[in-house]
Design a protein around this motif. Structure first.
Motif, PDB file in Angstrom:
ATOM      1  N   HIS A 224     -27.209   9.221  42.537  1.00 39.28           N
ATOM      2  CA  HIS A 224     -27.026  10.619  42.155  1.00 39.28           C
ATOM      3  C   HIS A 224     -27.890  11.521  43.038  1.00 39.28           C
ATOM      4  O   HIS A 224     -29.037  11.199  43.321  1.00 39.28           O
ATOM      5  N   SER A 225     -27.316  12.653  43.444  1.00 37.31           N
ATOM      6  CA  SER A 225     -28.025  13.521  44.402  1.00 37.31           C
ATOM      7  C   SER A 225     -29.337  14.053  43.835  1.00 37.31           C
ATOM      8  O   SER A 225     -30.280  14.305  44.575  1.00 37.31           O
ATOM      9  N   PHE A 229     -32.742  11.296  44.020  1.00 38.67           N
ATOM     10  CA  PHE A 229     -33.302  11.958  45.208  1.00 38.67           C
ATOM     11  C   PHE A 229     -34.583  11.263  45.658  1.00 38.67           C
ATOM     12  O   PHE A 229     -35.408  10.866  44.824  1.00 38.67           O
ATOM     13  N   ASN A 233     -30.415   8.341  52.976  1.00 40.84           N
ATOM     14  CA  ASN A 233     -29.018   8.779  52.885  1.00 40.84           C
ATOM     15  C   ASN A 233     -28.266   8.404  54.169  1.00 40.84           C
ATOM     16  O   ASN A 233     -28.642   8.843  55.260  1.00 40.84           O
ATOM     17  N   GLY A 266     -18.725   9.369  52.312  1.00 43.11           N
ATOM     18  CA  GLY A 266     -19.232  10.009  51.102  1.00 43.11           C
ATOM     19  C   GLY A 266     -18.151  10.124  50.042  1.00 43.11           C
ATOM     20  O   GLY A 266     -16.963  10.115  50.356  1.00 43.11           O
ATOM     21  N   SER A 268     -18.770  12.270  46.942  1.00 43.45           N
ATOM     22  CA  SER A 268     -18.866  13.499  46.165  1.00 43.45           C
ATOM     23  C   SER A 268     -20.042  14.313  46.684  1.00 43.45           C
ATOM     24  O   SER A 268     -21.031  13.761  47.169  1.00 43.45           O
ATOM     25  N   VAL A 269     -19.941  15.626  46.557  1.00 42.40           N
ATOM     26  CA  VAL A 269     -21.023  16.501  47.018  1.00 42.40           C
ATOM     27  C   VAL A 269     -22.340  16.170  46.303  1.00 42.40           C
ATOM     28  O   VAL A 269     -23.421  16.296  46.890  1.00 42.40           O
ATOM     29  N   ASN A 270     -22.248  15.709  45.065  1.00 42.24           N
ATOM     30  CA  ASN A 270     -23.471  15.451  44.301  1.00 42.24           C
ATOM     31  C   ASN A 270     -23.807  13.968  44.193  1.00 42.24           C
ATOM     32  O   ASN A 270     -24.410  13.528  43.227  1.00 42.24           O
ATOM     33  N   ALA A 271     -23.373  13.192  45.190  1.00 39.81           N
ATOM     34  CA  ALA A 271     -23.768  11.783  45.239  1.00 39.81           C
ATOM     35  C   ALA A 271     -24.326  11.472  46.621  1.00 39.81           C
ATOM     36  O   ALA A 271     -23.758  11.877  47.636  1.00 39.81           O
ATOM     37  N   ILE A 272     -25.453  10.757  46.657  1.00 38.55           N
ATOM     38  CA  ILE A 272     -25.940  10.202  47.912  1.00 38.55           C
ATOM     39  C   ILE A 272     -24.923   9.142  48.302  1.00 38.55           C
ATOM     40  O   ILE A 272     -24.635   8.246  47.511  1.00 38.55           O
ATOM     41  N   PRO A 273     -24.302   9.270  49.493  1.00 39.60           N
ATOM     42  CA  PRO A 273     -23.216   8.335  49.828  1.00 39.60           C
ATOM     43  C   PRO A 273     -23.728   6.919  49.999  1.00 39.60           C
ATOM     44  O   PRO A 273     -24.890   6.708  50.336  1.00 39.60           O
TER      45      PRO A 273
ATOM     46  N   ARG B 213     -24.030  24.742  45.964  1.00 42.32           N
ATOM     47  CA  ARG B 213     -23.211  23.784  46.693  1.00 42.32           C
ATOM     48  C   ARG B 213     -22.411  24.510  47.754  1.00 42.32           C
ATOM     49  O   ARG B 213     -21.830  25.560  47.489  1.00 42.32           O
ATOM     50  N   THR B 257     -34.291  19.280  45.270  1.00 38.24           N
ATOM     51  CA  THR B 257     -33.587  18.245  46.035  1.00 38.24           C
ATOM     52  C   THR B 257     -32.522  18.838  46.948  1.00 38.24           C
ATOM     53  O   THR B 257     -32.116  19.987  46.777  1.00 38.24           O
ATOM     54  N   ASN B 259     -28.920  17.272  49.419  1.00 41.64           N
ATOM     55  CA  ASN B 259     -28.076  16.105  49.712  1.00 41.64           C
ATOM     56  C   ASN B 259     -26.872  16.515  50.544  1.00 41.64           C
ATOM     57  O   ASN B 259     -26.176  17.464  50.199  1.00 41.64           O
ATOM     58  N   GLY B 261     -23.532  15.192  51.008  1.00 40.95           N
ATOM     59  CA  GLY B 261     -22.793  14.213  50.224  1.00 40.95           C
ATOM     60  C   GLY B 261     -21.521  13.704  50.865  1.00 40.95           C
ATOM     61  O   GLY B 261     -21.139  12.556  50.679  1.00 40.95           O
ATOM     62  N   ARG B 262     -20.838  14.563  51.624  1.00 43.23           N
ATOM     63  CA  ARG B 262     -19.585  14.156  52.265  1.00 43.23           C
ATOM     64  C   ARG B 262     -19.474  14.818  53.627  1.00 43.23           C
ATOM     65  O   ARG B 262     -19.944  15.935  53.824  1.00 43.23           O
ATOM     66  N   GLU B 279     -20.319  18.656  53.023  1.00 45.92           N
ATOM     67  CA  GLU B 279     -20.612  19.239  51.716  1.00 45.92           C
ATOM     68  C   GLU B 279     -22.080  18.994  51.384  1.00 45.92           C
ATOM     69  O   GLU B 279     -22.557  17.861  51.484  1.00 45.92           O
ATOM     70  N   ASP B 281     -25.401  19.793  48.708  1.00 47.22           N
ATOM     71  CA  ASP B 281     -25.825  20.119  47.337  1.00 47.22           C
ATOM     72  C   ASP B 281     -27.340  20.301  47.338  1.00 47.22           C
ATOM     73  O   ASP B 281     -28.064  19.481  47.904  1.00 47.22           O
ATOM     74  N   ARG B 283     -30.658  21.432  44.664  1.00 51.07           N
ATOM     75  CA  ARG B 283     -30.965  21.651  43.247  1.00 51.07           C
ATOM     76  C   ARG B 283     -32.449  21.899  43.008  1.00 51.07           C
ATOM     77  O   ARG B 283     -33.291  21.329  43.697  1.00 51.07           O
TER      78      ARG B 283
END
Lengths: 413, 413
Positions: A224-225, A229, A233, A266, A268-273, B213, B257, B259, B261-262, B279, B281, B283
């Motif tokens: 999870h981003s 964290f 990455n 990757g 999702s924008v909010n996931a560390i790929p 984002r 944080t 990230n 992500g993509r 993309e 993100d 936070r």
């Protein structure tokens, strides 16, 4: 050792024949070449029909067999000896001369860039043919066949052997696999000179640009981003690698290039790929320069991953692997070499304004092996190669066949 | 000014009531709360039926209207006043108290993460319910309805107003649009305290992690990797930007944080791409820290493109644009604030071991506006939120409703 000596003697004989023997201009006046040239012009309408016929047999990358079978039939019908299809799918046929050597290979490639299912129907309007592959390289195949038939019609017997080849795997992902098979296995050590007839116009290529292509994959555990964290990455490691590649210092002479052409990865924008990839292309006509930039590339990948893992204190470390997805050997045939000088003399004799080009063609393989090799184009006027709108204008296209014939006979003496 | 004063007086009154007035533990002993708690337990089986019923009405992102209509019906049937659906799709109903203020909003969200066409049928085995969204946030909606019915059954009249809301757009791309509508327009300036009931368990969230984002696009003319070499490359500019982002120094307290992500882009390994994208993100629970990292991000994009264009002498220059595709405001409600202290006192009175959490929920919006806000969960035991295998165990789930009720009545005094 014996092979080296033979090659030296062959090269010396070749040089002597062009420098001190019959020049292309003198040869042009001989009755047998005048007869052969007349045959080329007379046969050209039939060769154009053959060019269309061959081109309407699909030959997508890695599926050249149907077109290859047709060339095998045509080679046999034209009286070539020892006609065969080798392991890779190259069609090979021999026209013996007075001696086994020099053995000149005159080749054109069977394959196209077009995938299976492409409509390869050829249309004709006046002198203009339209169809995928009609110039690149159905024209080359028509020139090869045109040379064989004109030599036959004029009963020309060359001093050495001319081996005709319709080869596979010249385009893109084919990665010159036809040539690799021919020079590394099928005719290993037996070829003294090489001419590839590729595409349209009256060009001459003596520099073979080599390329290394990689698909590079970066992996890590991902997460999870926000929650995860602080974890390395893969995309960010790749960014570091790309930034390093972008800063590479490469020579302009010999021209040496690099390119990051595609990236993806990757979820999702909010996931560390957990995974990402890039495709990288590096080119040079110089073996050492290509090797040097390739070395920098591998070092950059390693450093980028080390930096990424250090930056995140080795949490969920990232790794990288580079898969070689394409490799075209680099090489060149010096402009002072007998083969290039002979080709330039042929052009002069025929009134063709010639400049030397660089490119990535079947000749790369022999050039890399230091076997005298050039690529010439097949005459006529082409447009839109590698597109569905490819065209070939047959106006004076016989000039391409005459040039190839005079060059082949001169080199095979 | 008047509004500020009012808010100050409300906060002071709230603090006084918890510190010096009736504590949750004392309130628990009152006959009306005992009656209300009994009603919660008595009504729970019916509320579970409602939870299932509501959950079987699909509510994909941006299409919460059908479920909203059902909540409007339920609010009306339960006797709430001024029941309405606002411009964004939030369902609002009022339970007047002795005075208009304090006005406490008790909310749960209508939307799910599941796209249209998802099978939202709920199955039941013993105490275990299974179905997409059954916990997140059908449970929240059931708690909101459970509080209304128990207050009605026990004829509890709060000192202030309790406004019940079933809101839209809490999940992902919904980008808290329901809350933005509620606090910026529909009930602008009218809300004194806010409680969101979200998900399962008995948690308490007082830190609202904000996020920005972006979808970032790099463009250039593109060209052949060898023929056009020397031209700026959008992927390589992006690599430079990613390398800079990777090196950002961010505070650990408040946790901040970033990230990437993509990524995606390019057409071929041997073509300089004309376009690529990534993309990103970012936070933080801290408004200033989020703003700071956002500023670094924009600076990194600018610098990367400038460096890329300078490195290639401005040939075929690359440009960049960053589109804001999501923005959740950051905020927090201090653990020393009356609302958090009251919530902790309620938990203590009910024997709930409470720790404070951070998260990204509907409360982000009021927290960002400095309106006292927390998010509590709705009781029971949940698993697999955001997955098709989401479950909700109803064992003792009434505890969640009792906690929400006691908290609401205490805060609305």
């Amino acid at each position: 050792m014996l092979r080296c000596l033979l090659r030296f003697l062959t090269a010396a004989a070749l040089f002597a024949s062009t420098a001190f023997g019959q020049s292309p201009a003198e040869r042009l006046k001989s009755s047998e070449i005048r007869a052969a040239f007349a045959a080329v012009e007379r046969n050209e309408p039939r060769m154009i029909e053959t060019q269309i016929h061959v081109c309407e047999i699909p030959a997508p990358p890695f599926h050249e067999d149907a077109r290859g079978k047709e060339l095998e039939r045509q080679f046999t019908e034209a009286g070539l000896k020892d006609v065969r299809i080798d392991k890779a799918g190259n069609v090979i046929g021999v026209r013996p001369g007075k001696a086994a050597h020099p053995n000149l290979v005159l080749a054109a490639h069977l394959d196209t860039v077009f995938p299976e299912g492409t409509d390869v129907h050829v249309t004709r309007e006046g002198t203009l043919l339209k169809g995928p592959g009609i110039g690149d390289d159905c024209r080359g195949l028509a020139v090869v066949l045109g040379v064989i038939h004109a030599l036959n019609d004029a009963r020309v017997q060359a001093s050495g052997t001319i081996t005709f080849v319709a080869d596979v795997g010249e385009e893109g992902l084919g990665d010159l696999r036809g040539m690799k098979q021919l020079f590394y296995e099928s005719l290993k050590g037996q070829i003294d000179e090489f001419i590839s007839v590729d595409g349209t116009g009256l060009g001459l290529t003596n520099i073979g640009v080599g390329s290394n292509r990689y698909k590079v994959t970066f992996k890590g555990p991902g997460g999870h981003s926000y929650g995860a964290f602080g974890m390395a990455n893969p995309i960010q490691a790749m960014g570091r690698a790309i930034a390093k590649i972008d800063a590479f210092d490469v020579p302009t002479q010999p021209k040496t290039t690099f390119n990051v052409g595609r990236v993806g990865g990757g979820t999702s924008v909010n996931a560390i790929p957990f995974e990402t990839w890039m495709e990288v292309d590096m080119r040079s006509a110089d073996v050492a320069a290509l090797k040097a930039v390739d070395g920098k590339f591998h070092a950059a990948l390693k450093e980028a991953v080390e930096e990424e893992n250090a930056r995140w204190h080795n949490r969920g470390p990232v790794s990288v692997s580079a898969e070689l997805v394409g490799m075209r050997p680099a090489g060149q045939t010096s402009k002072d070499s007998p083969i290039v000088q002979t080709a330039l003399a042929v052009s002069r004799a025929l009134g063709i304004q010639e400049t030397l080009h660089e490119g990535s063609t079947d000749s790369n393989v022999p050039m890399n092996l230091h076997i005298p090799a050039i690529t010439i184009s097949g005459g006529g006027i082409g447009s839109g190669a590698h597109s569905l709108n490819e065209t070939f204008d047959t106006k004076d296209s016989w000039k391409g066949t005459q040039r190839a014939l005079l060059l082949a006979v001169t080199l095979a003496q």
